[in-house]
Enzyme design. Structure first.
Site, short mmCIF file in Angstrom:
data_model
loop_
_atom_site.label_atom_id
_atom_site.label_comp_id
_atom_site.label_asym_id
_atom_site.label_seq_id
_atom_site.Cartn_x
_atom_site.Cartn_y
_atom_site.Cartn_z
CD GLU A 8 8.10 -0.59 7.54
OE1 GLU A 8 7.08 -1.20 7.19
OE2 GLU A 8 8.42 0.54 7.13
CG ASP A 15 -0.35 -0.04 2.53
OD1 ASP A 15 0.88 -0.18 2.60
OD2 ASP A 15 -1.08 0.07 3.53
#
Ligand code: KIV
Length: 290
Positions: free
Chosen positions: A205, A67
């Site tokens: 992440e 995204d």
């Protein structure tokens, strides 16, 4: 509803032309981690378009229709305004442009958090309309029930923990996570929870290297790092970051190209040729044959 992807010849007799290579599968990706170790790290890059997928596919194990396309392609300020329609359109293009990599598509903000049922409706649409192999969603322990619900119904889920960009407003920014003992423990718990819920892999992440190592060693599914650790089972980057499309280079990115300069130089040369009438030349115009 009509589908937009080409059916894989490995799974259908609909098209007789063999693909040049068999597409990798989710179980094949999972099998790369044996007894807690992955000998050859998994290679993953983002892709948003068919042509980009064609170029990246032979070099990757997985392509992620992230995204992040909201910022990279649409110039949006964050990933929050990205819609399911956008993800489906770009996801189908990437599946059409690839034949080797496992294609995973991000579930956009607001399309899965309310309930496992909402997540199933969104994820099944993504799977049916794109031909992708699985979906990725952000969140740790809080998403465990949803991950289990989807996985048990035939939708492979890649989890995404640590720095989760869709939660930027709650996190207060995009800084690295896991610095405090409390946050460290929470993220480790998230990793265990999503693995136990049935995620086939997870993206970790923007976390401290030591925490990424603990997660990699502590779960039996592949851990794909971004701003995490070289010890992870694989790495992912936004392709445009790696290709040098942007001036700003985040700390966790290594540039392997200078596309921004190449595009700018080519556009400048074209503009100069048009303005001086050096383009088109005899080679680029149509004349009757004599
Ligand atoms: O959206 C995205 O591109 C991602 C990667 C950065 C992991 O989630």
């Amino acid at each position: 509803m009509s589908t937009t992807f080409t059916i894989d010849t490995a799974t259908s007799r609909a098209t007789p032309t063999p693909a040049p290579m068999k597409r990798l599968t989710v179980p094949a990706i999972q099998r790369r981690k044996v007894e807690g170790r992955t000998d050859e790290p998994l290679v993953m890059l983002t892709a948003y378009t068919a042509r980009q997928a064609q170029l990246l596919d032979p070099h990757c194990d997985m392509l992620l229709v992230g995204d992040s396309l909201g910022q990279v392609i649409y110039g949006l300020p964050s990933t929050l305004p990205v819609t399911l329609d956008m993800m489906v359109a770009h996801g189908a293009a990437v599946v059409r442009g690839s034949y080797h990599s496992v294609v995973i598509i991000d579930m956009p903000f607001g399309s899965y958090e309310a309930s496992p049922q909402q997540a199933f409706a969104s994820a099944s649409r993504i799977m049916a309309e794109t031909g992708a192999a699985g979906v990725k969603l952000e969140g740790g322990a809080a998403m465990a029930d949803t991950i289990a619900f989807l996985s048990q119904r035939g939708i492979p889920v890649m989890a995404h923990i640590g720095l989760t960009p869709q939660a930027v407003n709650a996190l207060g920014g995009y800084g690295a996570r896991g610095k405090s003992q409390e946050e460290h423990a929470k993220i480790l718990g998230d990793a265990r929870a999503v693995a136990a819920a049935g995620a086939f892999a997870m993206v970790v992440e923007g976390v401290m290297e030591g925490l990424a190592n603990l997660i990699t060693d502590g779960v039996d599914v592949p851990v794909i790092g971004i701003g995490a650790s070289a010890r992870c089972d694989g790495q992912v980057l936004v392709a445009e970051d790696m290709l040098g499309m942007f001036e700003r280079v985040p700390r966790f990115v290594k540039r392997y190209g200078n596309m921004a300069e190449m595009v700018s130089d080519a556009a400048a040369a074209y503009a100069a040729d048009v303005r001086s009438r050096a383009f088109p030349t005899d080679d680029q115009v149509y004349r009757p044959k004599i």
